[in-house]
Write an enzyme that holds these catalytic residues in place. Structure first.
Site, PDB file in Angstrom:
ATOM      1  N   ARG A  32      12.581 -13.294  26.937  1.00  0.00           N
ATOM      2  CA  ARG A  32      12.396 -12.006  27.606  1.00  0.00           C
ATOM      3  C   ARG A  32      12.569 -10.839  26.637  1.00  0.00           C
ATOM      4  O   ARG A  32      11.873  -9.830  26.719  1.00  0.00           O
ATOM      5  CB  ARG A  32      13.387 -11.876  28.762  1.00  0.00           C
ATOM      6  CG  ARG A  32      13.169 -10.648  29.639  1.00  0.00           C
ATOM      7  CD  ARG A  32      14.143 -10.636  30.795  1.00  0.00           C
ATOM      8  NE  ARG A  32      14.018 -11.832  31.616  1.00  0.00           N
ATOM      9  CZ  ARG A  32      13.084 -12.009  32.550  1.00  0.00           C
ATOM     10  NH1 ARG A  32      12.182 -11.055  32.762  1.00  0.00           N
ATOM     11  NH2 ARG A  32      13.045 -13.128  33.247  1.00  0.00           N
ATOM     12  N   TYR A  49      22.532 -17.915  22.513  1.00  0.00           N
ATOM     13  CA  TYR A  49      22.870 -19.075  23.332  1.00  0.00           C
ATOM     14  C   TYR A  49      23.259 -20.323  22.536  1.00  0.00           C
ATOM     15  O   TYR A  49      24.127 -21.071  22.967  1.00  0.00           O
ATOM     16  CB  TYR A  49      21.696 -19.412  24.262  1.00  0.00           C
ATOM     17  CG  TYR A  49      21.486 -18.366  25.335  1.00  0.00           C
ATOM     18  CD1 TYR A  49      22.266 -18.362  26.482  1.00  0.00           C
ATOM     19  CD2 TYR A  49      20.522 -17.379  25.193  1.00  0.00           C
ATOM     20  CE1 TYR A  49      22.092 -17.403  27.470  1.00  0.00           C
ATOM     21  CE2 TYR A  49      20.328 -16.402  26.170  1.00  0.00           C
ATOM     22  CZ  TYR A  49      21.125 -16.428  27.309  1.00  0.00           C
ATOM     23  OH  TYR A  49      20.954 -15.467  28.274  1.00  0.00           O
ATOM     24  N   LYS A 106      17.510 -26.170  38.726  1.00  0.00           N
ATOM     25  CA  LYS A 106      18.147 -27.067  39.683  1.00  0.00           C
ATOM     26  C   LYS A 106      18.756 -26.228  40.803  1.00  0.00           C
ATOM     27  O   LYS A 106      19.810 -25.619  40.626  1.00  0.00           O
ATOM     28  CB  LYS A 106      19.218 -27.913  38.993  1.00  0.00           C
ATOM     29  CG  LYS A 106      18.650 -28.829  37.906  1.00  0.00           C
ATOM     30  CD  LYS A 106      19.734 -29.596  37.174  1.00  0.00           C
ATOM     31  CE  LYS A 106      19.144 -30.510  36.102  1.00  0.00           C
ATOM     32  NZ  LYS A 106      20.183 -31.268  35.362  1.00  0.00           N
ATOM     33  N   ALA A 140      23.249 -28.602  27.841  1.00  0.00           N
ATOM     34  CA  ALA A 140      22.366 -28.098  26.781  1.00  0.00           C
ATOM     35  C   ALA A 140      22.987 -28.186  25.392  1.00  0.00           C
ATOM     36  O   ALA A 140      22.314 -28.580  24.428  1.00  0.00           O
ATOM     37  CB  ALA A 140      21.981 -26.655  27.097  1.00  0.00           C
ATOM     38  N   LYS A 191      24.469 -31.394  42.920  1.00  0.00           N
ATOM     39  CA  LYS A 191      25.561 -31.681  41.981  1.00  0.00           C
ATOM     40  C   LYS A 191      26.235 -30.398  41.511  1.00  0.00           C
ATOM     41  O   LYS A 191      27.437 -30.392  41.183  1.00  0.00           O
ATOM     42  CB  LYS A 191      25.051 -32.507  40.793  1.00  0.00           C
ATOM     43  CG  LYS A 191      23.917 -31.872  39.993  1.00  0.00           C
ATOM     44  CD  LYS A 191      24.391 -31.057  38.817  1.00  0.00           C
ATOM     45  CE  LYS A 191      23.238 -30.379  38.106  1.00  0.00           C
ATOM     46  NZ  LYS A 191      23.637 -29.667  36.883  1.00  0.00           N
ATOM     47  N   ASP A 244      23.836 -37.144  36.601  1.00  0.00           N
ATOM     48  CA  ASP A 244      23.952 -35.691  36.530  1.00  0.00           C
ATOM     49  C   ASP A 244      25.244 -35.213  37.180  1.00  0.00           C
ATOM     50  O   ASP A 244      25.911 -34.285  36.703  1.00  0.00           O
ATOM     51  CB  ASP A 244      22.747 -35.057  37.228  1.00  0.00           C
ATOM     52  CG  ASP A 244      22.479 -33.636  36.776  1.00  0.00           C
ATOM     53  OD1 ASP A 244      23.165 -33.148  35.859  1.00  0.00           O
ATOM     54  OD2 ASP A 244      21.571 -32.999  37.341  1.00  0.00           O
ATOM     55  N   THR A 248      28.168 -33.041  35.196  1.00  0.00           N
ATOM     56  CA  THR A 248      28.395 -31.664  35.626  1.00  0.00           C
ATOM     57  C   THR A 248      29.789 -31.469  36.204  1.00  0.00           C
ATOM     58  O   THR A 248      30.390 -30.409  36.047  1.00  0.00           O
ATOM     59  CB  THR A 248      27.333 -31.258  36.665  1.00  0.00           C
ATOM     60  OG1 THR A 248      26.036 -31.552  36.144  1.00  0.00           O
ATOM     61  CG2 THR A 248      27.403 -29.778  36.971  1.00  0.00           C
ATOM     62  N   ARG A 255      28.808 -25.028  33.572  1.00  0.00           N
ATOM     63  CA  ARG A 255      29.075 -23.685  34.088  1.00  0.00           C
ATOM     64  C   ARG A 255      29.660 -23.747  35.492  1.00  0.00           C
ATOM     65  O   ARG A 255      30.550 -22.967  35.840  1.00  0.00           O
ATOM     66  CB  ARG A 255      27.777 -22.880  34.114  1.00  0.00           C
ATOM     67  CG  ARG A 255      27.145 -22.671  32.743  1.00  0.00           C
ATOM     68  CD  ARG A 255      25.746 -22.089  32.894  1.00  0.00           C
ATOM     69  NE  ARG A 255      25.043 -22.064  31.620  1.00  0.00           N
ATOM     70  CZ  ARG A 255      23.761 -21.769  31.475  1.00  0.00           C
ATOM     71  NH1 ARG A 255      23.049 -21.475  32.559  1.00  0.00           N
ATOM     72  NH2 ARG A 255      23.189 -21.749  30.290  1.00  0.00           N
TER      73      ARG A 255
END
Length: 334
Positions: A32, A49, A106, A140, A191, A244, A248, A255
């Site tokens: 962006r 990031y 997601k 990630a 999840k 997953d 997570t 996060r």
């Protein structure tokens, strides 16, 4: 697959662009902000990031979406779930005809209660078999560091899924195909909500028995929703479901887990969001849309209901714990 556009230069978009490039695919990453694109193109690093990761030479970046999309065989949509519709509407005129549209998001959209592939089909005006989903244990930073992982590419068109599978297979990233898009997307969305609950439990000082219980019962309520929507039950025992969910719920890199932990320690929603420094915890919004979706199909999802109440109705996580433990006794498979 000779050229892929990745739209969204956050942590996961950048990591997946690297996966594609390391697999021999030429990638154009859209950011962006022009300064992010310039840093990637000139310095080979996304300083915002993934500052410690050197990106491959066959990954270029631009702040011009039209330039990124020009001639792409596949378009990877790497923006948050609740902004996907708005972003895709702007990109639609430039989408290459016939290109595979790949969702990394997601979640379940607020208001419409649509899964991400349904949003893509509606906004882009493409058939179901042109849309694919990437899901599974997708932290990630670990993937960008080339730690071994497996994932799922779901598409109702098996041949299209296989083409994408070949485009992102390498020494550290192993994708499997699946035609159960519904189950794979529900696993990825739900999840995040269960991870918030696990984070709350951790923030309150609870240990591994509590975490295992939340994960297992969270998987059960996800599978109940999946059954109501026609998903394959076996999907929830695989990478898009259990895989997953475990990553997570357990990882400090998650996060949603980290956000929930702040709530469990007593932070308000606003304070937890401030501490997240702009990183999106998808479950905070998706808990509400998943709750509505479950109600529409008369599916009991007590953990999801409780997370919604904590995030949006001011319920104390300690009260949630007592409420869950005090529910009516029943058989495990009910």
């Amino acid at each position: 697959m000779d050229r892929v556009a990745v739209l969204g230069a956050g942590s996961w978009g950048t990591a997946f662009a690297k996966v594609l490039a390391d697999s021999g695919t030429d990638v154009v990453l859209w950011a962006r902000r022009a300064e992010v694109a310039d840093a990637i193109s000139t310095g080979r690093v996304n300083t915002d990031y993934l500052p410690d990761v050197v990106l491959p030479a066959n990954l270029t970046a631009t702040a011009d979406a039209d330039k990124a999309l020009d001639g792409a065989r596949a378009v990877v949509l790497a923006v948050p779930s609740q902004t996907l519709r708005e972003n895709l509407a702007g990109w639609r005129p430039s989408l290459p005809p016939g290109a595979t549209l790949v969702s990394l998001a997601k979640g379940v959209e607020l208001g419409t209660l649509k899964r991400m592939s349904e949003v893509v089909r509606e906004v882009a005006g493409v058939p179901e078999d042109q849309v694919a989903v990437v899901t599974g244990p997708n932290l990630a930073k670990e993937i960008a560091a080339e730690q071994p992982t497996a994932t799922v590419i779901a598409c109702t068109d098996h041949d299209r899924a296989v083409e994408l599978q070949h485009a992102c297979s390498n020494s550290y990233f192993r994708p499997y195909t699946n035609v159960d898009v519904v189950g794979c997307e529900l696993g990825g969305a739900c999840k995040n909500v269960i991870a918030l609950a696990c984070g709350m439990a951790a923030g309150m000082g609870f240990g591994d028995n509590t975490m295992a219980s939340i994960i297992t019962r969270g998987l059960a309520e996800t599978a109940r929703l999946g059954a109501a929507l026609g998903a394959d039950p076996l999907t929830f025992a695989g990478l898009a479901g259990l895989g997953d969910l475990v990553a997570t719920c357990a990882s400090p890199l998650s996060r949603n887990r980290s956000f929930g932990e702040r709530l469990g320690r007593g932070d308000s929603l606003a304070r937890a969001q401030e501490a997240a420094h702009g990183q999106v915890a998808e479950g905070v919004k998706s808990c509400s849309s998943i709750r509505e979706l479950a109600a529409r199909h008369d599916v009991d999802m007590p953990i999801t209901e409780g997370v919604h109440q904590v995030c949006h109705e001011g319920l104390d996580p300690r009260v949630l714990t007592a409420a869950l433990l005090g529910r009516e006794r029943k058989a495990e498979r009910q």
